[in-house]
Scaffold this active site. Structure first.
Site, PDB file in Angstrom:
ATOM      1  N   GLU A 197      19.625  27.872  14.317  1.00  0.00           N
ATOM      2  CA  GLU A 197      21.194  28.127  14.157  1.00  0.00           C
ATOM      3  C   GLU A 197      21.806  27.866  12.906  1.00  0.00           C
ATOM      4  O   GLU A 197      23.000  28.369  12.353  1.00  0.00           O
ATOM      5  CB  GLU A 197      21.950  27.376  15.180  1.00  0.00           C
ATOM      6  CG  GLU A 197      23.547  27.770  15.471  1.00  0.00           C
ATOM      7  CD  GLU A 197      24.377  27.187  14.370  1.00  0.00           C
ATOM      8  OE1 GLU A 197      25.345  27.686  13.945  1.00  0.00           O
ATOM      9  OE2 GLU A 197      24.059  26.017  13.930  1.00  0.00           O
ATOM     10  N   GLU A 198      21.083  26.898  12.197  1.00  0.00           N
ATOM     11  CA  GLU A 198      21.720  26.234  10.935  1.00  0.00           C
ATOM     12  C   GLU A 198      21.541  27.296   9.543  1.00  0.00           C
ATOM     13  O   GLU A 198      21.755  26.933   8.549  1.00  0.00           O
ATOM     14  CB  GLU A 198      21.053  25.004  10.702  1.00  0.00           C
ATOM     15  CG  GLU A 198      21.491  23.728  11.393  1.00  0.00           C
ATOM     16  CD  GLU A 198      23.012  23.461  11.289  1.00  0.00           C
ATOM     17  OE1 GLU A 198      23.647  24.045  10.573  1.00  0.00           O
ATOM     18  OE2 GLU A 198      23.569  22.748  12.129  1.00  0.00           O
ATOM     19  N   ASP A 241      18.042  22.922  16.422  1.00  0.00           N
ATOM     20  CA  ASP A 241      17.514  22.638  15.246  1.00  0.00           C
ATOM     21  C   ASP A 241      18.334  21.802  14.417  1.00  0.00           C
ATOM     22  O   ASP A 241      19.651  21.354  14.952  1.00  0.00           O
ATOM     23  CB  ASP A 241      17.333  24.092  14.565  1.00  0.00           C
ATOM     24  CG  ASP A 241      18.716  24.740  14.215  1.00  0.00           C
ATOM     25  OD1 ASP A 241      19.535  24.680  15.205  1.00  0.00           O
ATOM     26  OD2 ASP A 241      18.994  25.333  13.168  1.00  0.00           O
ATOM     27  N   HIS A 269      26.988  16.917   9.352  1.00  0.00           N
ATOM     28  CA  HIS A 269      26.215  17.094   8.424  1.00  0.00           C
ATOM     29  C   HIS A 269      26.480  15.953   7.246  1.00  0.00           C
ATOM     30  O   HIS A 269      26.160  15.964   6.123  1.00  0.00           O
ATOM     31  CB  HIS A 269      26.888  18.355   7.308  1.00  0.00           C
ATOM     32  CG  HIS A 269      26.407  19.684   8.386  1.00  0.00           C
ATOM     33  ND1 HIS A 269      25.979  20.875   7.764  1.00  0.00           N
ATOM     34  CD2 HIS A 269      26.613  20.068   9.559  1.00  0.00           C
ATOM     35  CE1 HIS A 269      25.702  21.616   8.687  1.00  0.00           C
ATOM     36  NE2 HIS A 269      25.903  21.456   9.550  1.00  0.00           N
TER      37      HIS A 269
END
Length: 399
Positions: free
Chosen positions: A143-144, A85, A369
Site C-alpha cells: 500500500e505504501e 506492509d 510515519h
C-alpha cells in the site's frame, strides 16, 4: 437469530479475542516487512485463517491473500480489506514489542489493520452457521508505494462477486473510542513525478562557458511552487511537493545534471489531469531560457478516495450504536494523504474510516510515519466491532 442478537454475539466473541489480536499485532510489529516483501505476514495470516475454515487464495506474483467464508454460493460477498506492509524507518519507541528488523518499522499502523481483520475473521468464522451472507477478507501488500497493491489484487479477482467493501486506518488525531468518517472525497490522489535537467559542465570560475543545471533546477523548483498559488482555483486544494534533489560533483564545477522528484496531491480529478501539463510548461520555458534540456516523467498513482454515501450512512448508524453519537466524528474536510483503497471504491461501493488510537497516558498520539509512532491497543476491538457490524448490516440488505 435476528441481526441485532447476532451482532451482540459477534461483539462478545471479539471481546474474548482481544488478547489474541494484540498478540498477532505485536508479532507483526516485531517482524515488519517492506512493500512487496510481506511473505512472513501473509503466512502468519494464512495459518490462522485456514484453521478457522476460510478458503484461501494466494498469488504467484505478489503477496496478497484473499480469505473467503462462504455461507451461500448464490450470494455475493461483503469485503473487508487490510494492508500489511511497513515503512523504511528505524523504530524509536523503546517498546518491548518494537521492530526487530533494522531500519524497518510499522510506523503507519498496518500491523493493527491486519490484526483487526484477522480478529474479525475469527469472530465471523465462529458464527458461520448464523450468517446471512458471505464475507471476504482481503489482505493487501504494497500500500505504501505509488503503484499500490490494490491494483494487483483487483486484476486477480479480489472484487469478483463483491457487493461492498470496507476498510479503516488508525488515526492518532482521534482519541481511542472515537472513529472519524467522511462523505464523498475523503483523501487525495497521490501522483509522483521526476524532473531531470541537463546542462553543460564548466569550471566554477567560468560559468559563462557552461549551462548551470543547479541554477536551472532551482528556478524550476520556484516555478513549480507557484502553480498551486497562481494557476489553481484556491477552492480546490492541491499540493506539489519536491522530495529529493540530486546533482553536482564538486564545489568548483558547474553542474551538468540535476534530478528532482516529488509528489502531487489533489481532491479534484479535473484539476489533477491539468497539473502535469502546467508543470511541463513551466519546466520547458525555464530550461529553454537557460539553454538547458529536460526530461519530465509524471506517474499517476492512487485516485481520490471517494466514499459511497449509502455505505457511510450504514457506517455512521452502526458506529453510533457501538460508540455513541458523540464519538462518531464527521471529519468534514478531506486530507491530502493518499490511500489505494480508493481503487476498490472505483469498482464497488464502500466506505473507509479513521480509527482513533490516541491515548496521552500511553503516548500514542504521535503522527504516522514517525519513528515513535505507536497505537493504543484498546482500539483494536473497536475496529473489529465497527467493521463487523457494518459488514453484517450490508449482508442483511438484499439490495
Amino acid at each position: 437469530m435476528d441481526k441485532e442478537s447476532l451482532k451482540q454475539e459477534l461483539f462478545k466473541t471479539i471481546d474474548s479475542l482481544k488478547d489474541k489480536v494484540i498478540k498477532v499485532r505485536r508479532d507483526i510489529h516485531q517482524h515488519p516487512e517492506l512493500s512487496g516483501q510481506e511473505v512472513r505476514t501473509k503466512y502468519l495470516v494464512k495459518g490462522i485463517l485456514e484453521i478457522e475454515g476460510y478458503e484461501i487464495k494466494e498469488f504467484e506474483d505478489h503477496n496478497g491473500l484473499v480469505a473467503d467464508l462462504v455461507v451461500d454460493e448464490k450470494k455475493p460477498f461483503v469485503a473487508i480489506r487490510a494492508d500489511m506492509d511497513a515503512l523504511p524507518i528505524e523504530e524509536k519507541t523503546g517498546k518491548p514489542y518494537a521492530s526487530q528488523v533494522k531500519g524497518v518499522m510499522h510506523a503507519c499502523g498496518h500491523d493493527a489493520h491486519t490484526a483487526i481483520a484477522v480478529g474479525a475473521a475469527i469472530a465471523f468464522a465462529g458464527a458461520k452457521e448464523k450468517l446471512p451472507g458471505n464475507i471476504r477478507f482481503i489482505f493487501q501488500p504494497a500500500e505504501e508505494i505509488n503503484e499500490g497493491g490494490s491494483e494487483e489484487l483487483i486484476r486477480d479477482g479480489a472484487l469478483e462477486n463483491v457487493k461492498a467493501i470496507f476498510g479503516l486506518h488508525v488515526y492518532p488525531y482521534l482519541m481511542t473510542g472515537q472513529i472519524g468518517y467522511k462523505y464523498g472525497v475523503m483523501m487525495a490522489s497521490a501522483d509522483i513525478f521526476t524532473v531531470e535537467v541537463f546542462g553543460k559542465s564548466a569550471h566554477g570560475a567560468r560559468p559563462h562557458e557552461g549551462v548551470d543545471a543547479i541554477l536551472t533546477a532551482a528556478m524550476c523548483v520556484n516555478s513549480l511552487n507557484h502553480i498551486i498559488s497562481r494557476r489553481i482555483d484556491p477552492l480546490h486544494p492541491a499540493v506539489i511537493s519536491l522530495g529529493t534533489i540530486e546533482g553536482g560533483t564538486a564545489p568548483n564545477i558547474i553542474c551538468d545534471h540535476v534530478k528532482l522528484t516529488g509528489t502531487v496531491r489533489t481532491v479534484n480529478e479535473q484539476i489533477r489531469k491539468k497539473i502535469p501539463a502546467m508543470m511541463e510548461d513551466s519546466i520547458k520555458g525555464i530550461t529553454h531560457s537557460m539553454g538547458a534540456k529536460y526530461k519530465f516523467d509524471y506517474e499517476f498513482g492512487q485516485p481520490e478516495l471517494i466514499n459511497d454515501d449509502k455505505m457511510v450512512d450504514i457506517l455512521v448508524q452502526e458506529a453510533q450504536k457501538i460508540l455513541g453519537k458523540e464519538n462518531v466524528i464527521d471529519l468534514k474536510d478531506p486530507v491530502m494523504g493518499g490511500e489505494d483503497f480508493s481503487r476498490y471504491l472505483q469498482i464497488v461501493p464502500g466506505a473507509f474510516f479513521r480509527l482513533g488510537v490516541c491515548n496521552p497516558q500511553k503516548h500514542t498520539c504521535v503522527s504516522q510515519h514517525n519513528p515513535k509512532f505507536d497505537i493504543d491497543e484498546d482500539a483494536l476491538p473497536i475496529g473489529m466491532k465497527v467493521l463487523s457490524a457494518v459488514a453484517l448490516e450490508v449482508m442483511n440488505n438484499e439490495k
